[in-house]
Design an enzyme around this catalytic site. Structure first.
Site, PDB file in Angstrom:
ATOM      1  CB  THR A  18      40.475  43.511  30.721  1.00 24.30           C
ATOM      2  OG1 THR A  18      39.996  42.494  31.603  1.00 24.30           O
ATOM      3  CG2 THR A  18      40.034  43.177  29.317  1.00 24.30           C
ATOM      4  CB  SER A  62      41.809  45.139  39.106  1.00 26.82           C
ATOM      5  OG  SER A  62      40.519  44.624  38.944  1.00 26.82           O
ATOM      6  CB  THR A  94      36.773  46.928  34.771  1.00 30.12           C
ATOM      7  OG1 THR A  94      36.591  45.554  34.418  1.00 30.12           O
ATOM      8  CG2 THR A  94      37.281  47.707  33.570  1.00 30.12           C
ATOM      9  CG  ASP A  95      37.202  42.039  37.588  1.00 32.27           C
ATOM     10  OD1 ASP A  95      36.376  42.410  36.738  1.00 32.27           O
ATOM     11  OD2 ASP A  95      37.771  40.936  37.544  1.00 32.27           O
TER      12      ASP A  95
HETATM   13  N1  ASP Z   1      37.919  41.646  33.976  1.00 35.14           N
HETATM   14  C1  ASP Z   1      38.828  42.517  34.575  1.00 35.14           C
HETATM   15  C2  ASP Z   1      39.005  43.794  33.784  1.00 35.14           C
HETATM   16  O1  ASP Z   1      38.043  44.193  33.222  1.00 35.14           O
HETATM   17  C3  ASP Z   1      40.093  41.923  35.018  1.00 35.14           C
HETATM   18  C4  ASP Z   1      40.681  42.800  36.057  1.00 35.14           C
HETATM   19  O2  ASP Z   1      39.956  43.497  36.752  1.00 35.14           O
HETATM   20  O3  ASP Z   1      41.906  42.835  36.173  1.00 35.14           O
HETATM   21  O4  ASP Z   1      40.037  44.391  33.715  1.00 35.14           O
END
Ligand code: ASP
Length: 329
Positions: A18, A62, A94-95
C-alpha cells in the site's frame, strides 16, 4: 549514493504494498505503482539525516511475496551492511509484514538494524501514513538503541519485535500490536526510545534447501479430518495447526495426528491471537497433555503463522530436531 560527508549511510529498498500504491483512475482501485525514489519524495528530511542508497527490489502486494524473494531481499540487505550501511530499511505491504519480518529476523546476522515499515493508507488517500512511517523508520534505524535488536517493525510511531508483532486490524491506522507484550519502544518527537535493553539473539544459517513445504491448518468446530489426513499424502514436510484455546484439537484430529508425528514435525499454536499454549493443564483427548504424548510440539508464545516460518527455515537448514529450543514458552 548521494554524498553528504559525515552522515551515516542508510540503505532503503521497497518491495511494494500500500505504501507504493496509487489509483490510475478514479474508482479503479489502488495498485503498486511508486518506486522507492518516488516514495521518498514526500520525506525530504531523510536526505539531511543520512547518505541514502535507494532501490526498488520489487513492486508487488505483500500477499504475493515468496520465501525465495525474501532470500534475495536478504542477500541485498546483507551486502548493504557489508558495504558500510549503518542500517537498512525495507518498505512493503502490511498484509504479510508479520511473517516477512520474522523470516528475515531469523536470518539477520548483524547488530545493524533491519527496519521494516509500510502504510495502511495509499498515496491516493488523504492522511496517508507512508511518509510518516518512513521517517519514523529512519529515526529508529539510525538510533543507537536500535543496535542488536534484529529486525524491527515500525508502524504508527511504535517499534515492534519481529517475533511478536501481528497485524490485528484489517484497515485501522493502528493495525499493528505485539499482543501480550506491547511494543518494544516508541518514536516520540523523532526520538526512538526503548523500554528494555535488547534480548540475546540467535540466528539461523542460510537455508541449504528451499523446496520444503509446511502446511498451516486451523482447527474449528466440527471440522472433519479429510484435509488433515491429506497433508502427508500431498508431500508436505511439516504441519502447523492453529489450535483452539491453549493449543487444542478435537479427539478425531488428535487420533490422526498420532499417526503423523512419526514422519513429520507437527506444531500446535493457539488461534486466539494472544497468550501462550498450555503445557500441563488439560488432559482430555486433543488437549496439550495428550498431544505432547503423541509427539506434537507446543508453540508457546509463537503465533501459527510465525511457527510455519520457523519450521520452514529449520527444515531448510536441517535443524528440525532443534524445534523445541526455538519455541518460546
Ligand atoms: N493492504 C496491504 C498493505 O497494507 C496490501 C499489501 O500488503 O500489499 O500494504
Amino acid at each position: 549514493m548521494i554524498e553528504h560527508s559525515g552522515l551515516p549511510r542508510l540503505s532503503i529498498a521497497s518491495l511494494g504494498g500500500t505504501v507504493s500504491m496509487q489509483a490510475a483512475a478514479v474508482g479503479c482501485g489502488v495498485t503498486p505503482t511508486l518506486d522507492c525514489e518516488q516514495q521518498l519524495l514526500q520525506v525530504p528530511q531523510l536526505r539531511e539525516m543520512a547518505q541514502l542508497n535507494v532501490t526498488s527490489l520489487c513492486l508487488v502486494p505483500s500477499a504475493s511475496l515468496s520465501f525465495r524473494a525474501l532470500l534475495d531481499v536478504l542477500a541485498w540487505a546483507r551486502c548493504e551492511v557489508e558495504r558500510g550501511a549503518r542500517a537498512v530499511i525495507l518498505t512493503q505491504g502490511t498484509d504479510s509484514l508479520e511473517e516477512t519480518a520474522y523470516f528475515l529476523d531469523l536470518l539477520w546476522p548483524f547488530d545493524a538494524p533491519l527496519v521494516m515499515t509500510g502504510a495502511m493508507r495509499s498515496a491516493s488517500q488523504p492522511g496517508n501514513d507512508g511518509p510518516a512511517n518512513l521517517l519514523a523508520a529512519a529515526q529508529v534505524a539510525l538510533a543507537q538503541g536500535s543496535s542488536g535488536r534484529g529486525v524491527l517493525v515500525v508502524m504508527n510511531d511504535q517499534v515492534h519485535c519481529a517475533a511478536r508483532v501481528r497485524k490485528t486490524a484489517s484497515l485501522a491506522m493502528a493495525a499493528f500490536e505485539s499482543p501480550g507484550f506491547g511494543p518494544l519502544g516508541e518514536v516520540v518527537e523523532g526520538v526512538a526510545t526503548y523500554r528494555h535493553p535488547p534480548d540475546r539473539r540467535e540466528v539461523l544459517p542460510l537455508p541449504g534447501r528451499t523446496d520444503q513445504r509446511v502446511a498451516l491448518l486451523e482447527a474449528c468446530l466440527d471440522a472433519d479430518t479429510a484435509l488433515l489426513q491429506a497433508v502427508p499424502t500431498l508431500g508436505y514436510d511439516g504441519l502447523v495447526i492453529a489450535g483452539f484455546g491453549a493449543g487444542h484439537v478435537s479427539g478425531s484430529w488428535s487420533d490422526v495426528l498420532e499417526h503423523m508425528t512419526p514422519t513429520m514435525p507437527v506444531i500446535i499454536a493457539t488461534r486466539t491471537g494472544k497468550g501462550p499454549t498450555a503445557g500441563a493443564t488439560y488432559g482430555f483427548s486433543g488437549s496439550e497433555i495428550d498431544l505432547q504424548k503423541k509427539g506434537v510440539h507446543m508453540a508457546g508464545q509463537l503465533c501459527p503463522r510465525k511457527c510455519r516460518i520457523l519450521l520452514w527455515l529449520l527444515i531448510g537448514t536441517d535443524r528440525q530436531h532443534e524445534l523445541p529450543r526455538w519455541l518460546p514458552s
